[in-house]
Design a protein around this motif. Structure first.
Motif, PDB file in Angstrom:
ATOM      1  N   THR A 115       0.919  -1.115   0.154  1.00 38.59           N
ATOM      2  CA  THR A 115      -0.134  -0.094  -0.033  1.00 38.59           C
ATOM      3  C   THR A 115       0.969   1.251  -0.029  1.00 38.59           C
ATOM      4  O   THR A 115       0.337   2.250   0.206  1.00 38.59           O
ATOM      5  N   ASP A 116       2.294   1.240  -0.076  1.00 38.61           N
ATOM      6  CA  ASP A 116       3.107   2.254  -0.113  1.00 38.61           C
ATOM      7  C   ASP A 116       3.188   3.047  -1.437  1.00 38.61           C
ATOM      8  O   ASP A 116       3.476   4.286  -1.739  1.00 38.61           O
ATOM      9  N   ARG A 158       1.859   8.186  -0.527  1.00 38.26           N
ATOM     10  CA  ARG A 158       1.950   7.004  -1.430  1.00 38.26           C
ATOM     11  C   ARG A 158       2.623   7.429  -2.901  1.00 38.26           C
ATOM     12  O   ARG A 158       2.345   8.510  -3.396  1.00 38.26           O
ATOM     13  N   GLN A 187      -2.246  11.557  -3.851  1.00 42.09           N
ATOM     14  CA  GLN A 187      -1.662   9.919  -3.376  1.00 42.09           C
ATOM     15  C   GLN A 187      -0.489  10.554  -2.789  1.00 42.09           C
ATOM     16  O   GLN A 187      -0.102   9.924  -1.669  1.00 42.09           O
TER      17      GLN A 187
END
Ligand SMILES: Nc1ncnc2c1ncn2[C@@H]1O[C@H](COP(=O)(O)OP(=O)(O)O)[C@@H](O)[C@H]1O
Ligand SMILES: [Mg+2]
Length: 297
Positions: free
Chosen positions: A69-70, A123, A118
């Protein structure tokens, strides 16, 4: 169908880029580490070339799994859309909603907002272009529009381009120089050595068995597999899968060279295409004799 017979819980040699079966040869390990570093540190772009079946897609699937999920990742593969549609397709892959009549400027500004959002939640946005040799110069110029955006947005977009060796020629085009200059990592995946091929086969068998695989490959069998596949994982999988099938139908858990040569002879029609495509490094004739021998068994 033969899994139970060999005490396997799943097919060990499926030709799917499944990260669970990712085997780290030295070059795969190094390429994966460099890719992860490049993406996590927002270094810029990466390029990976390699012949068909050398492990490019498997490598990036494994990377995607590691990033978890990074990262927000979109993979574009086998793209045959017009350059006009490419940006839209990429946006869709990222899950950005674009109205059907939005023009290019709108698509780009929506993309920018997406990347910034993001980034705000920590992210990295990663665009992976697989089978890059299918893209034209015009397509890559469209991708460059996104990379311009990347510089505006402080390298929030990471680009990984994968493709067969001819991709290098496409990217040499002067119009693509601005894109290419940003490539900070380049790797060409080579076929595996004999030792790696042997370890690869053992690894996949163990992975596919919840317990202990009840099957052995003789040294001679491994020799034939290596000579035929030239260490290309996709071909190793094909031969091994067929060899296990032949072993099963002959009620033997010892895969020797006669089983392998028979397996190869039975899959010849399937193999011809690969043989010509990999011909540049597939020129040892002696396997043919063994195949004939296999047919006679
Ligand atoms: N390092 C690896 N570990 C495990 N399996 C691999 C590896 N490299 C390739 N394979 C296997 O070989 C097949 C072909 O690899 P793939 O990644 O699709 O090659 P490419 O994208 O270069 O054509 C995959 O389906 C996968 O099963
Ligand atoms: Mg691929």
């Amino acid at each position: 169908m033969y899994e139970k017979y060999y005490n396997l819980s799943t097919g060990p040699f499926h030709n799917t880029p499944n990260p669970r079966f990712f085997f780290e040869t030295e070059q795969h390990r190094e390429a994966l580490a460099k890719l992860e570093y490049t993406v996590r540190n927002k270094r810029g772009f990466a390029l990976i070339t390699g012949d068909i079946g050398s492990g490019k897609t498997t490598l990036t699937r494994t990377l995607a799994r590691r990033l978890g999920t990074d990262a927000k990742i979109a993979m574009i593969s086998n793209t045959r859309v017009s350059p006009d549609q490419l940006l839209r397709l990429i946006a869709e892959e990222f899950g950005i909603e674009i109205s059907p009549n939005a023009d290019k400027a709108t698509v780009l500004s929506q993309f920018r907002r997406f990347v910034q959002n993001q980034h705000a939640v920590g992210r990295t946005v990663v665009l992976i272009i697989d089978e890059g040799q299918c893209l034209s110069i015009d397509d890559f110029e469209e991708v460059r529009l996104l990379t311009n955006l990347e510089s505006e947005t402080d390298k929030m977009l990471q680009l990984l381009i994968l493709g067969q060796p001819e991709l290098r020629d496409i990217l040499k085009h002067p119009r693509l120089a601005p894109l290419i200059q940003r490539i900070v990592m380049y790797t060409h995946l080579k076929p595996m050595s004999f030792d790696d091929t042997t370890r690869y086969i053992a690894f996949r068998l163990v992975r596919a068995s919840g317990d202990r695989p009840e099957v052995d490959f003789s040294r001679e069998a491994l020799d034939v597999i290596f000579r035929y596949s030239k260490g290309v994982p996709r071909l190793i999988n094909l031969v091994c899968d067929n060899a296990l099938l032949v072993g099963y139908s002959n009620d033997t858990r010892l895969i020797d060279s006669s089983i392998v040569t028979r397996a190869i002879s039975e899959m010849m029609p399937n193999f011809d295409g690969f043989a010509t495509e990999t011909n540049s490094f597939a020129d040892e004739p002696s396997v043919e004799q063994e195949i004939d021998h296999g047919r006679r068994l």
